[in-house]
Motif scaffolding. Structure first.
Motif, PDB file in Angstrom:
ATOM      1  N   LEU A 155       0.827  -1.205   0.000  1.00 33.12           N
ATOM      2  CA  LEU A 155       0.000   0.000   0.000  1.00 33.12           C
ATOM      3  C   LEU A 155       0.862   1.255   0.000  1.00 33.12           C
ATOM      4  O   LEU A 155       0.526   2.261  -0.643  1.00 33.12           O
ATOM      5  CB  LEU A 155      -0.937  -0.006   1.205  1.00 33.12           C
ATOM      6  N   ARG A 156       1.970   1.196   0.732  1.00 34.74           N
ATOM      7  CA  ARG A 156       2.904   2.340   0.739  1.00 34.74           C
ATOM      8  C   ARG A 156       3.424   2.598  -0.667  1.00 34.74           C
ATOM      9  O   ARG A 156       3.495   3.757  -1.110  1.00 34.74           O
ATOM     10  CB  ARG A 156       4.056   2.050   1.704  1.00 34.74           C
ATOM     11  N   ASP A 157       3.758   1.523  -1.384  1.00 31.48           N
ATOM     12  CA  ASP A 157       4.231   1.680  -2.757  1.00 31.48           C
ATOM     13  C   ASP A 157       3.153   2.271  -3.657  1.00 31.48           C
ATOM     14  O   ASP A 157       3.465   2.883  -4.689  1.00 31.48           O
ATOM     15  CB  ASP A 157       4.676   0.328  -3.319  1.00 31.48           C
ATOM     16  N   ARG A 158       1.890   2.086  -3.262  1.00 34.57           N
ATOM     17  CA  ARG A 158       0.777   2.607  -4.064  1.00 34.57           C
ATOM     18  C   ARG A 158       0.281   3.957  -3.547  1.00 34.57           C
ATOM     19  O   ARG A 158      -0.754   4.443  -3.974  1.00 34.57           O
ATOM     20  CB  ARG A 158      -0.367   1.585  -4.090  1.00 34.57           C
ATOM     21  N   VAL A 186      -6.311  -1.880  -5.378  1.00 32.60           N
ATOM     22  CA  VAL A 186      -5.996  -3.073  -4.588  1.00 32.60           C
ATOM     23  C   VAL A 186      -5.903  -4.317  -5.464  1.00 32.60           C
ATOM     24  O   VAL A 186      -5.927  -5.444  -4.961  1.00 32.60           O
ATOM     25  CB  VAL A 186      -7.043  -3.286  -3.474  1.00 32.60           C
ATOM     26  N   ALA A 187      -5.784  -4.127  -6.766  1.00 35.14           N
ATOM     27  CA  ALA A 187      -5.670  -5.261  -7.673  1.00 35.14           C
ATOM     28  C   ALA A 187      -4.460  -6.108  -7.313  1.00 35.14           C
ATOM     29  O   ALA A 187      -3.372  -5.595  -7.054  1.00 35.14           O
ATOM     30  CB  ALA A 187      -5.552  -4.763  -9.114  1.00 35.14           C
ATOM     31  N   GLY A 188      -4.682  -7.429  -7.271  1.00 33.21           N
ATOM     32  CA  GLY A 188      -3.597  -8.362  -7.020  1.00 33.21           C
ATOM     33  C   GLY A 188      -3.253  -8.585  -5.567  1.00 33.21           C
ATOM     34  O   GLY A 188      -2.385  -9.400  -5.256  1.00 33.21           O
TER      35      GLY A 188
END
Length: 355
Positions: A30-33, A207-209
């Motif tokens: 999530l941080r990466d996103r 949140v895909a994948g």
């Protein structure tokens, strides 16, 4: 400064554990996103809620480092350029002044502050809330619990965590309606990740994948198991009921020994409580329909579909309780008991010694 700070304040028993498990499980992804969960660990968000609302039973026992958890969360928010999420259901019953102060703190660290409330229908929340109390050592029978909620007894905490319009009133102060989000927990039969998907849409999160399989065991109890635990609690002398006992019951005994000890069946709302449950739910739905808040999901899902084939704990037979108790004793490696009273005493003594 963060772009947006989201504060998920509850409600309790509305899929919060499911969502928090997934958010923390996927924290790095999530941080990466672009979404930061500030703090070192999930418990930091609980500590932050305790500090914000002045939960003295928790705050008084905090170490020096933990006493500034909320301040550190605000600092991390200010230093992050994307979106931030803080989530704990204990924010729900914060006093209005504490909520205003927390929103102001976040407002100093983010361009926009958003409040998120997840809400579930009363027909499912009531037995779930009673179970939670029993897991923490409560002895109050289910029907008596429902009566106390209906009467809004002074020592009854239920509505502090479940009065959706009241919680929204407190936490929406000063915020435009489009930044106050109500995510409805879908009705039974919906895909198990629907709540996750709905909440992700509010967060603007891809949140895909990301795996949504539960990594923690589901420790919800059936009618027989819950009533067995309540009777075990009843067998524990009042002066021996400690926080350590409650923590051991909830953290170890329930998931490893009690869950699955009896066939699973649904909780019913007794006939004499159906009308007020339905009226209360209808009032919440009407209030939300007339509100300026951003509602995600179908508000009709907050109207309880009461299980026609469910039971109440007082309808459980002694034979069913004895069978479940026998299974639990065997799982714990304890001798079989001659009758239900002896089984309850043996389980109570085991829990006291382990806790």
């Amino acid at each position: 400064m963060a772009r947006r700070a989201f504060l998920h304040v509850g409600t309790a028993k509305s899929g919060t554990s499911f969502l928090q498990d997934l958010w923390w499980q996927h924290r790095d992804a999530l941080r990466d996103r672009g979404l930061l969960l500030p703090g070192r660990r999930r418990r930091d968000h609980f500590t932050a809620a305790a500090l914000v609302k002045g939960m003295s039973a928790v705050v008084d026992d905090l170490g020096e480092r933990d006493r500034d958890v909320w301040d550190r969360i605000v600092e991390e928010t200010s230093a992050w350029p994307g979106d931030v999420l803080v989530s704990n259901e204990h924010f729900a019953d914060s006093p209005a002044a504490a909520a205003r102060a927390a929103l102001a703190d976040l407002g100093s660290a983010a361009d926009e502050v958003h409040v998120l409330v997840t809400a579930r229908d009363l027909g499912r929340v009531l037995p779930s809330a009673w179970q939670q109390r029993v897991k923490m050592g409560a002895r109050m029978p289910y029907r008596k619990f429902l009566g106390s909620v209906r009467r809004e007894d002074g020592d009854q905490k239920f509505w502090r965590y479940q009065d959706v319009p009241g919680i929204l009133d407190v936490w929406s102060a000063g915020l435009p309606g489009e930044r106050v989000h109500v995510v409805v927990v879908p009705a039974p039969g919906a895909p198990r990740d629907e709540l996750w998907v709905r909440t992700a849409s509010v967060l603007g999160l891809d949140v895909a994948g990301l795996d949504t399989a539960a990594r923690r065991p589901n420790d919800s109890l059936g009618v027989v198991e819950a009533e067995l635990l309540r009777r075990v609690n009843d067998a524990v002398p009042r002066d021996r009921r400690t926080l350590a006992y409650s923590r051991h019951v909830k953290g170890s005994f329930v998931p490893t020994a009690l869950v699955g000890s009896a066939p699973r069946d649904s909780f019913a709302v007794p006939d004499n409580h159906v009308a007020w449950v339905e009226e209360s739910a209808a009032s919440v739905v009407a209030t939300l329909r007339a509100s300026p808040y951003d509602v995600v999901g179908d508000l009709d899902d907050l109207l309880p579909a009461l299980a026609p084939d469910g039971r109440t704990p007082d309808q459980v037979s002694e034979a069913e309780l004895m069978a479940a108790a026998g299974t639990v004793l065997e799982r714990l490696g304890l001798p079989a008991a001659s009758d239900l009273g002896a089984a309850l005493d043996a389980l109570a003594e085991h829990l006291l010694s382990a806790g």
